[in-house]
Scaffold this motif. Structure first.
Motif, PDB file in Angstrom:
ATOM      1  N   ILE A 198       1.982   2.490  -6.577  1.00 53.72           N
ATOM      2  CA  ILE A 198       2.302   1.581  -5.824  1.00 53.72           C
ATOM      3  C   ILE A 198       1.446   0.568  -5.349  1.00 53.72           C
ATOM      4  CG2 ILE A 198       2.386   1.705  -2.954  1.00 53.72           C
ATOM      5  CD1 ILE A 198       3.496   4.662  -3.239  1.00 53.72           C
ATOM      6  N   CYS A 199       1.996  -0.546  -5.272  1.00 52.90           N
ATOM      7  CA  CYS A 199       1.319  -1.989  -4.689  1.00 52.90           C
ATOM      8  C   CYS A 199       1.909  -2.413  -3.523  1.00 52.90           C
ATOM      9  CB  CYS A 199       1.645  -2.885  -5.816  1.00 52.90           C
ATOM     10  SG  CYS A 199       0.851  -4.675  -5.332  1.00 52.90           S
ATOM     11  N   ARG A 200       0.863  -2.422  -2.399  1.00 46.69           N
ATOM     12  CA  ARG A 200       1.198  -2.830  -1.202  1.00 46.69           C
ATOM     13  C   ARG A 200       1.135  -4.490  -1.033  1.00 46.69           C
ATOM     14  NH1 ARG A 200      -4.592  -1.602   1.742  1.00 46.69           N
ATOM     15  NH2 ARG A 200      -5.309  -3.046   0.339  1.00 46.69           N
ATOM     16  N   CYS A 201       0.677  -5.155  -1.980  1.00 47.01           N
ATOM     17  CA  CYS A 201       0.564  -6.608  -1.730  1.00 47.01           C
ATOM     18  C   CYS A 201       1.615  -7.417  -2.579  1.00 47.01           C
ATOM     19  CB  CYS A 201      -0.960  -7.076  -2.362  1.00 47.01           C
ATOM     20  SG  CYS A 201      -2.126  -6.357  -1.813  1.00 47.01           S
ATOM     21  N   THR A 202       1.717  -7.166  -3.673  1.00 49.09           N
ATOM     22  CA  THR A 202       2.588  -8.451  -4.561  1.00 49.09           C
ATOM     23  C   THR A 202       4.065  -8.298  -4.433  1.00 49.09           C
ATOM     24  OG1 THR A 202       2.780  -6.856  -6.644  1.00 49.09           O
ATOM     25  CG2 THR A 202       0.742  -8.460  -6.375  1.00 49.09           C
ATOM     26  N   GLY A 203       4.632  -7.176  -3.995  1.00 45.19           N
ATOM     27  CA  GLY A 203       6.287  -7.164  -4.214  1.00 45.19           C
ATOM     28  C   GLY A 203       6.456  -6.860  -5.486  1.00 45.19           C
ATOM     29  N   VAL A 254      -2.312  -9.973  -9.731  1.00 41.16           N
ATOM     30  CA  VAL A 254      -3.423  -9.086  -8.934  1.00 41.16           C
ATOM     31  C   VAL A 254      -3.567  -9.655  -7.544  1.00 41.16           C
ATOM     32  CG1 VAL A 254      -5.577  -8.607  -9.052  1.00 41.16           C
ATOM     33  CG2 VAL A 254      -4.494  -8.814 -11.078  1.00 41.16           C
ATOM     34  N   GLN A 255      -3.538  -9.138  -6.450  1.00 38.34           N
ATOM     35  CA  GLN A 255      -4.000  -9.640  -5.169  1.00 38.34           C
ATOM     36  C   GLN A 255      -5.246  -9.028  -4.863  1.00 38.34           C
ATOM     37  OE1 GLN A 255      -0.740 -10.878  -2.366  1.00 38.34           O
ATOM     38  NE2 GLN A 255       0.517 -11.229  -3.979  1.00 38.34           N
ATOM     39  N   CYS A 256      -4.981  -8.050  -4.008  1.00 42.71           N
ATOM     40  CA  CYS A 256      -6.291  -7.197  -3.692  1.00 42.71           C
ATOM     41  C   CYS A 256      -6.809  -6.404  -4.872  1.00 42.71           C
ATOM     42  CB  CYS A 256      -6.085  -6.376  -2.489  1.00 42.71           C
ATOM     43  SG  CYS A 256      -5.405  -4.597  -3.205  1.00 42.71           S
ATOM     44  N   GLY A 257      -5.913  -6.274  -5.769  1.00 45.27           N
ATOM     45  CA  GLY A 257      -6.284  -5.529  -7.090  1.00 45.27           C
ATOM     46  C   GLY A 257      -6.747  -3.989  -6.915  1.00 45.27           C
ATOM     47  N   PHE A 258      -6.262  -3.325  -5.686  1.00 47.93           N
ATOM     48  CA  PHE A 258      -6.552  -1.974  -5.799  1.00 47.93           C
ATOM     49  C   PHE A 258      -5.676  -1.117  -6.617  1.00 47.93           C
ATOM     50  CE2 PHE A 258      -7.745   2.239  -4.105  1.00 47.93           C
ATOM     51  CZ  PHE A 258      -9.099   1.808  -3.743  1.00 47.93           C
ATOM     52  N   CYS A 259      -4.454  -1.555  -6.879  1.00 47.61           N
ATOM     53  CA  CYS A 259      -3.413  -0.846  -7.547  1.00 47.61           C
ATOM     54  C   CYS A 259      -3.488  -1.348  -9.017  1.00 47.61           C
ATOM     55  CB  CYS A 259      -2.139  -1.201  -7.093  1.00 47.61           C
ATOM     56  SG  CYS A 259      -1.504  -2.915  -7.599  1.00 47.61           S
ATOM     57  N   THR A 260      -4.440  -2.315  -9.424  1.00 49.15           N
ATOM     58  CA  THR A 260      -4.400  -2.919 -10.723  1.00 49.15           C
ATOM     59  C   THR A 260      -4.584  -2.080 -11.829  1.00 49.15           C
ATOM     60  OG1 THR A 260      -4.748  -5.022  -9.775  1.00 49.15           O
ATOM     61  CG2 THR A 260      -4.644  -4.883 -12.136  1.00 49.15           C
TER      62      THR A 260
HETATM   63  S1  FES Z   1      -2.638  -5.946  -5.579  1.00 54.77           S
HETATM   64 FE1  FES Z   1      -3.168  -4.916  -3.718  1.00 54.77          FE
HETATM   65  S2  FES Z   1      -2.246  -3.209  -3.807  1.00 54.77           S
HETATM   66 FE2  FES Z   1      -1.489  -4.130  -5.513  1.00 54.77          FE
END
Ligand code: FES
Ligand SMILES: Cc1cc2nc3c(=O)[nH]c(=O)nc-3n(C[C@H](O)[C@H](O)[C@H](O)COP(=O)(O)OP(=O)(O)OC[C@H]3O[C@@H](n4cnc5c(N)ncnc54)[C@H](O)[C@@H]3O)c2cc1C
Ligand code: FES
Lengths: 279, 164
Positions: B138-143, B102-108
């Motif tokens: 889609i997750c824009r943070c974690t890769g 989890v980074q920004c968590g929006f996709c989680t």
């Molecule tokens: S954790 Fe930011 S979009 Fe997936």
């Protein structure tokens, strides 16, 4: 909202409400609504109508697929071995979430030239069943689709099922897009090799206002190659087949691609499908 | 726009009344704005990102593309309603935390629902099957690397609990 539990209930609702729209999976309609392109007043939901979700074999040569059957069912048995091209086309649609909700009938209702199941219907000469509260008609897909997002369905009609002939031969679907998942096609092709009649049929998507059946290219191939199940297609014949197909379509430049690239893609897709059919 | 729709949805095992609503409202909107369930996220509202994924009659779908009033007589499970078997987090959620997925968590939330659905249908997915199952998220943070690691952990935890 009228949530119809039977086809009859839905047909009566459509007859009684001039402003009514039908919705199945919602994967096309809801995008329009979410972006304020459409403000529905009366909706008729087809989601809970079991009659639209059946897959039957009315006779030995036909498989009839209900308009409400989602892609997630078209990708697997019993459809996949009878209509491999339809299964392949279905696997390329959107994402698992889209394939769980989006339906064959919705693809026909929207009638986009990029609709992935439409080239399969055009190559197989499928028939569309249209039902209203007081009439039923069967229309060939060639008559059904009349232009970009245009078809002959009347407001009071529901697409109930699509009849596909079961062929003895080979069929395949290929699509070009910018990536593998979640992509609307830039160009697509369905090829059917009917070993019984010795015909090859080719239909192209995203390269014209409707799906394009390449009748001249098909005839050229028939005149220039043997097309039984153990025939071999030379690379020269395949290349020429592709080149002719690319001249028979009428692509445009748009936000997804250019006409020139689309023609090139078609020549490659058609040649490859033909070689696969006879390898 | 007439706000004259009244209906009941079955969400996370509870009947929930929706009142005075417009027919064109999406399930995502109704869950978040009318039923107090903000777990499902809305980013694209066009089926592209998967952050709004819920289970509708056991199928993972984008709630932004479900017309809410058609979802009567269906069972809806949101991220809030996934069974954690008495724990605070489900095994998949726990794996996300432990693996740093989890980074920004929006996709989680959407990923958690999609992965629960995958593991119900296919407890031992191959790498390709995992990729396919979350190809609509889609997750824009974690890769994605840590997301795959989290799935691997959840698979291993479930396997251990089945064999013990
Ligand atoms: S954790 Fe930011 S979009 Fe997936
Ligand atoms: C993210 C995303 C990706 C997509 N990717 C693809 C793709 O790769 N390939 C592709 O081909 N499409 C794609 N689509 C478009 C869409 O998923 C398909 O066209 C799908 O088949 C629509 O089916 P539905 O049941 O959701 O239709 P709905 O949205 O419910 O309806 C679509 C239209 O058809 C009408 N309709 C529906 N059922 C009937 C019926 N039985 N009788 C009469 N009219 C009817 C509706 O009134 C409406 O006008 C994508 C959509 C999204 C949001
Ligand atoms: S908000 Fe539904 S898929 Fe993006």
């Amino acid at each position: 909202m009228i949530v119809a539990k039977s086809l009859d209930a839905a047909l009566i609702a459509l007859r009684e409400h001039d402003d009514a729209r039908v919705i199945q999976g919602g994967t096309d309609l809801m995008v329009e609504i979410n972006f304020n392109h459409l403000k529905p007043t009366t909706m008729v939901s087809l989601r809970h109508i079991p009659e639209l979700r059946t897959i039957t074999r009315p006779d030995g040569n036909t498989i009839s697929i209900g308009s409400g059957v989602p892609y997630s069912q078209l990708e697997i048995e019993p459809v996949a071995s009878v209509l491999p091209a339809l299964a392949q086309a279905s696997r390329t649609v959107g994402s698992p979430q889209i394939r769980a909700a989006g339906s064959l009938g919705g693809n026909l209702g929207t009638c986009s030239p990029a609709g992935d199941t439409l080239p399969v219907m055009f190559a197989l000469d499928a028939d569309i069943h249209l039902q209203s509260s007081d009439s039923h008609r069967t229309v060939s897909i060639h008559q059904f689709m009349t232009g970009v997002k245009r078809n002959v369905k009347r407001h009071d009609e529901i697409i109930t099922a699509v009849d596909f002939p079961i062929i003895d031969g080979w069929q395949g679907y290929s699509k070009v897009g910018v990536r593998n998942a979640m992509v609307i096609s830039v160009a697509s092709a369905c090829l059917v090799a009917d070993h019984k009649s010795g015909d090859v049929r080719l239909a192209l998507g995203s390269v014209g206002p409707t799906i394009i059946r390449c009748r001249e290219t098909e005839q050229w191939l028939k005149d220039n190659a043997s097309l039984t199940h153990n025939s071999v297609i030379s690379p020269d014949i395949a290349r020429e087949f592709g080149a002719r197909a690319s001249r028979e379509c009428s692509p445009i430049d748009d936000h997804r691609s250019t006409a020139q690239y689309r023609r090139h893609a078609i020549s490659i897709l058609a040649a490859r499908l033909l070689q696969k059919a006879y390898s | 726009m007439s706000m004259n729709e009244f209906y009941t949805l079955n969400v996370n095992g509870q009947p929930m009344q929706v009142q005075d609503s417009w027919v064109g409202e999406s399930l995502l909107y109704v869950l978040r704005e009318r039923l107090g369930l903000p777990g499902s996220k809305g980013a694209c509202e066009q089926g592209e990102c998967g952050s709004c994924t819920v289970l509708l009659d056991g199928q993972a779908v984008c709630s932004c593309l479900v017309m809410a009033a058609t979802a009567v007589d269906s069972t809806i499970v949101t991220v809030e309603g996934l069974d954690a078997h008495g724990a605070e987090l489900t095994d998949v959620q726990d794996a996300f935390v432990q693996q740093g997925a989890v980074q920004c968590g929006f996709c989680t939330p959407g990923l958690i629902v999609a992965i629960h659905h995958l593991l119900e249908e296919n407890p031992q997915p191959s790498e390709l099957e995992v990729k396919e199952a979350i190809s609509g998220n889609i997750c824009r943070c974690t890769g994605y690397g840590r997301i795959f690691a989290a799935v691997e952990q959840a698979v291993a935890v479930r396997k251990a609990s089945r064999t013990s």
